[in-house]
Motif scaffolding. Structure first.
Motif: not given
Length: 422
Positions: A94-99, A285-290, A326-328
């Motif tokens: 979860h932290l890696a996603e934010q980073m 995943i973080g990149q995709a969210e951004r 993204i969710e999958q």
């Protein structure tokens, strides 16, 4: 797989995650554009500018002051050491996603590749001397490292092909050969390499294929090491980090540079790459969210033909498909992380291969749609999307190309249907 698998944000993690998100969003993302501008216009692109060094060190100091540091050292990564938070792999994911929202963010928290994987190698397999000389300053964020595995003249996706040689000569090893895509080797702060080399002559004995290579610790300043060139990705050389093509000509290292034993290079590499692939994929995943955030802001703030962009064509479907993808991908990544936490790395293996295929492809799809929504500006320097696309397309090669991971998944799937090796 455990019936008690928990993939959500734990109570312990919630305040940590909130602080990491706050620093990434409010401190790191706002400097990204200037960071790239400084690099592009620097007199020496292979050195950080004074502003870059000062800014990065200030951000690292802020993270350390809040004890937001070395998250990568999870419970599965701890040995005799009690350093780090001792988070689960799921919590770290979860932290890696934010980073993953910004390429600078992982280093702010001392969680950047290839250093995290190399620190894991030192932590799990290094001698006390290795830990004192290399791991300690790396844990403090004072030096950086590179991982040297891929070679230019063989199909490195099958690492048993690697030909770079290490020959024993008395109480030393002599290294000869070439390595490329040596990520991070261009960074002026890079002081040590983890390097895989052939220590046994290549033979036809299939049972020994994975016992012919060994892993070594190599100081970066030794005589005989030549940096031939920087490899470019879509025309970009990723300075000052860099992915170098290097040559070793009779480079001598002491016998104790060998990690855990001759012929155990694959053991070390798999111990390093498994968790690292999860980290890569969660950052994707973080990149995709951004990218989806940028897409939606553009879709709701611009009009064409008298309507918001969001309401034109199939944009509702595009946005929905991006969210679903993204969710999958996130859930699949977290499942792989959970399996790592159980200690059954063999069971986790196929899932790590699955996410290594799925996560970059989902991120690429979302980034591509975001670029399309932005029109011409989407492929320019005026948004981060073009750089994000390059990073994600590259990730489909890093730590094994899609075809290799698909082969592993298919072999596992077919195993229950035949008695033959597939």
């Amino acid at each position: 797989m455990s019936d008690n698998m928990c993939l959500g944000v734990t109570e312990r993690l919630k305040p940590i995650l909130a602080e990491v998100r706050e620093i990434v969003q409010n401190d790191v993302l706002p400097i990204e554009e200037k960071w790239h501008h400084e690099t592009a216009n620097a007199a020496d692109r292979w050195a950080h500018t004074p502003w870059q060094l000062e800014t990065l060190e200030a951000l690292k100091a802020k993270a350390r002051s809040k004890n937001l540091w070395n998250f990568w050292l999870t419970k599965t990564g701890l040995t005799a050491s009690d350093k780090g938070f001792g988070l689960t792999t799921v919590e770290y994911a979860h932290l890696a996603e934010q980073m993953g929202w910004c390429h600078l963010a992982p280093e702010v928290f001392n969680c950047s590749a290839p250093d995290t994987g190399n620190m894991e190698v030192f932590e799990k397999y290094g001698t006390e001397e290795h830990k004192e000389r290399w791991l300690k300053p790396m844990l403090e964020g004072k030096v950086r490292s590179a991982y040297l595995m891929t070679e230019p003249d063989v199909a490195s996706s099958d690492a048993t092909n690697l030909e770079f040689s290490a020959v024993k000569d008395g109480d030393e090893w002599v290294l000869n050969g070439e390595k490329y895509w040596s990520s991070g080797a261009g960074d002026p702060r890079c002081e040590v390499y983890i390097l895989m080399a052939r220590t046994e002559a290549k033979g036809d004995d299939m049972s020994r294929r994975h016992k012919q290579h060994s892993m070594f610790v190599v100081p970066a300043d030794l005589p005989g090491i030549t940096k031939l060139r920087a490899m470019t990705i879509f025309g970009q050389d990723d300075a000052p980090h860099g992915h170098l093509h290097m040559k070793f000509d009779n480079v001598r290292i002491p016998a104790d540079a060998l990690l855990i034993g001759e012929g155990r290079g694959f053991e070390v590499s798999q111990g390093r790459l498994g968790p690292g692939r999860i980290h890569h994929c969660m950052r994707a995943i973080g990149q995709a969210e951004r990218a989806l955030e940028l897409l939606c802001k553009r879709a709701t703030s611009r009009e064409a033909f008298g309507r918001p962009l969001a309401k034109l064509g199939g944009n509702y479907d595009i946005i929905a498909d991006c969210r679903i993808g993204i969710e999958q991908a996130r859930l699949l990544c977290l499942k792989a992380a959970s399996l790592m936490d159980t200690g059954d790395h063999r069971a986790a293996g196929p899932y790590i291969s699955m996410i290594k295929v799925a996560a970059p492809q989902v991120a690429l799809k979302v980034i591509d749609e975001a670029m399309q929504m932005h029109g011409g500006v989407g492929i320019s320097q005026d948004t981060p999307l073009a750089n994000m696309f390059v990073q994600m397309r590259t990730l489909r090669f890093a730590d094994g190309p899609d075809a290799v991971h698909r082969m592993q998944v298919a072999r596992k799937e077919l195993r229950g249907y035949t008695n033959q090796k597939v």
